[in-house]
Design an enzyme around this catalytic site. Structure first.
Site, PDB file in Angstrom:
ATOM      1  N   SER A 136       0.787  -1.226   0.000  1.00  0.00           N
ATOM      2  CA  SER A 136       0.000   0.000   0.000  1.00  0.00           C
ATOM      3  C   SER A 136       0.822   1.280   0.000  1.00  0.00           C
ATOM      4  CB  SER A 136      -0.970  -0.001   1.181  1.00  0.00           C
ATOM      5  OG  SER A 136      -0.283  -0.151   2.399  1.00  0.00           O
TER       6      SER A 136
ATOM      7  N   HIS B 106      -5.131  -3.120  -3.147  1.00  0.00           N
ATOM      8  CA  HIS B 106      -4.702  -2.189  -4.200  1.00  0.00           C
ATOM      9  C   HIS B 106      -4.508  -2.850  -5.560  1.00  0.00           C
ATOM     10  CE1 HIS B 106      -4.068   0.908  -1.143  1.00  0.00           C
ATOM     11  NE2 HIS B 106      -3.625  -0.085  -0.402  1.00  0.00           N
TER      12      HIS B 106
ATOM     13  N   LYS C  62     -11.521   1.322  -2.389  1.00  0.00           N
ATOM     14  CA  LYS C  62     -10.441   1.818  -3.249  1.00  0.00           C
ATOM     15  C   LYS C  62     -10.907   1.803  -4.701  1.00  0.00           C
ATOM     16  CE  LYS C  62      -7.417   1.234   0.470  1.00  0.00           C
ATOM     17  NZ  LYS C  62      -6.933   0.273   1.453  1.00  0.00           N
TER      18      LYS C  62
HETATM   19  C1  LIG Z   1      -6.887   0.254   2.872  1.00  0.00           C
HETATM   20  C2  LIG Z   1      -6.393  -1.089   3.237  1.00  0.00           C
HETATM   21  C3  LIG Z   1      -7.049  -1.862   4.194  1.00  0.00           C
HETATM   22  C4  LIG Z   1      -8.186  -1.316   4.997  1.00  0.00           C
HETATM   23  O1  LIG Z   1      -9.362  -1.307   4.279  1.00  0.00           O
HETATM   24  P1  LIG Z   1     -10.536  -0.355   4.771  1.00  0.00           P
HETATM   25  O2  LIG Z   1     -11.731  -0.878   4.064  1.00  0.00           O
HETATM   26  O3  LIG Z   1     -10.151   1.013   4.375  1.00  0.00           O
HETATM   27  O4  LIG Z   1     -10.617  -0.533   6.257  1.00  0.00           O
HETATM   28  C5  LIG Z   1      -6.616  -3.148   4.401  1.00  0.00           C
HETATM   29  N1  LIG Z   1      -5.550  -3.642   3.749  1.00  0.00           N
HETATM   30  C6  LIG Z   1      -4.862  -2.907   2.855  1.00  0.00           C
HETATM   31  C7  LIG Z   1      -3.679  -3.510   2.174  1.00  0.00           C
HETATM   32  C8  LIG Z   1      -5.254  -1.613   2.585  1.00  0.00           C
HETATM   33  O5  LIG Z   1      -4.564  -0.865   1.732  1.00  0.00           O
END
Ligand SMILES: *Cc1c(COP(=O)(O)O)cnc(C)c1O
Length: 386
Positions: A179, A207, A239
């Site tokens: 991330s 991602h 995302k």
């Molecule tokens: C953003 C993210 C999360 C968290 O997800 P949310 O739905 O925002 O709580 C978990 N794992 C990774 C790798 C992320 O980038």
């Protein structure tokens, strides 16, 4: 009980170390252009990689479902909050990921905590990449299993730790696309190690899903890895999908185990049904609108080519996450401030989100950007002075 003096000292220290965090108030939708403090800014730090967060078809699906199913789900999934919207989305995501079943969670953070604690506990062992997302690291720590971190993408280190482990169950966990760095985990090699050592492999592809792989099916699709090789897949919906929530995809046995045991699934209110309906609309766009991924790839390549001519250190990433490594937190903040003066928002990412001495500007690109907007960002980087 004393006052909060100690907390105040801690806050002051953070400020002095340039590690203080504060929020900006967004006055409109997420997009390539955003409005903050009445000012329009060019946005290069959201995770809305495909430009779907403000898509009219998704908004329409959300409104229509709110008219039919109301706003609140009213209960947890196991009581009576599991609506036909949630169910339809789970079935569509199972089809999308090519797995038997999917279980929705309210957030990715909760999905990770729930899954890891449901799968391992005392007497077991968890192995995580040092650069895994905070939610995965927290999940490993909370599980009560023996928790070990291996050096980033270092398969020799992972191998050694697996060999020495006396854990009953072993679970290897990694981001698919990291991330804060944007690079891909060596998932094929990890799958081999898991198979050799009798460990389970869990990939959080927050991602990768939507952005890479055939039809946006993510890192595992790109590497042609099956459910047998990677039995636990986590995806987030806030995302590339542009909505919110998360899911776990896997076998019937995995999902039934989670329904019985994942505390962050059982003891929480189901996400609003309209959010699930909106996500179903988003999933359809993700699958068929290949042009979004193609445009994103073209913008990534344009950005990397432009940056190569500048005296700045772009990290080796092929994904929408294109971090510019600065190192020092204060300097990173200053550059972020200069970009802001030029009307461009790129937030400074500092420790403890990233390791000490590796503060960076985490540039993210989106299919919503135009070529000329990327050129504007390049011009702003070229004009930086620190
Ligand atoms: C953003 C993210 C999360 C968290 O997800 P949310 O739905 O925002 O709580 C978990 N794992 C990774 C790798 C992320 O980038």
């Amino acid at each position: 009980m004393a006052g909060f003096d100690e907390l105040a000292i801690d806050l002051a220290q953070r400020r002095n170390q340039h590690l203080y965090r504060s929020r900006r108030v967004l006055e409109g939708p997420q997009g390539a252009q955003i409005k903050i403090n009445g000012k329009n800014l060019l946005n290069f730090c959201s995770n809305d990689y495909l430009g779907l967060a403000n898509h009219p078809q998704i908004i329409q699906a959300f409104k229509k479902a709110a008219d039919t199913y109301g706003v609140g789900s009213g209960a947890s999934h196991l009581v009576n909050g599991h609506s036909c919207c949630h169910h339809a989305l789970e079935e569509a995501l199972a089809e999308f990921t090519g797995r038997e079943r999917v279980l929705l969670f309210s957030t990715g953070y909760m999905a990770n905590l729930g899954v890891v604690s449901a799968l391992v506990g005392r007497g077991d062992a968890v192995f995580e990449d040092r650069l895994n997302h905070a939610s995965l690291l927290d999940a490993g720590r909370l599980s009560r299993a023996r928790f070990q971190r291996y050096a980033h993408a270092d398969m020799a280190d992972l191998h050694e730790k697996l060999e020495r482990s006396r854990g009953h169950r072993k679970l290897i966990i990694s981001d698919g696309v990291f991330s804060m760095d944007g690079d891909l985990a060596p998932v094929e090699k990890m799958a081999q190690q898991a198979s050799d050592s009798g460990a389970w492999l869990m990939i959080d592809d927050a991602h990768g899903l939507g952005c890479i792989g055939e039809g946006g099916r993510g890192t595992l699709s790109q590497l042609a890895l099956s459910c047998a090789e990677v039995p636990v897949l986590v995806g987030t919906l806030g995302k590339a999908f542009g909505t919110g929530g998360a899911f776990v995809a896997g076998s019937e046995i995995l999902i039934e185990t989670l329904i019985q045991k994942a505390r962050t699934y059982i003891y929480t209110t189901a996400m609003p049904p309209a959010l699930a309906a909106a996500t179903l609309a988003s999933l359809k766009l993700v699958e068929v609108e290949h042009w979004r991924r193609e445009k994103l790839a073209a913008l990534i390549s344009r950005f990397r080519t432009g940056m190569a001519a500048l005296p700045l250190q772009l990290m080796p990433s092929t994904t929408a996450i294109q971090p510019v490594l600065i190192g020092d937190s204060e300097k990173t903040l200053k550059i972020s401030e200069q970009l802001l003066q030029a009307g461009i928002l790129v937030t400074a990412i500092r420790p403890p989100t990233v390791p000490k001495g590796t503060a960076r500007l985490r540039v993210t690109l989106s299919a919503a950007h135009s070529e000329s907007q990327v050129d504007q960002l390049l011009a702003a980087f070229a004009a930086i002075s620190v």
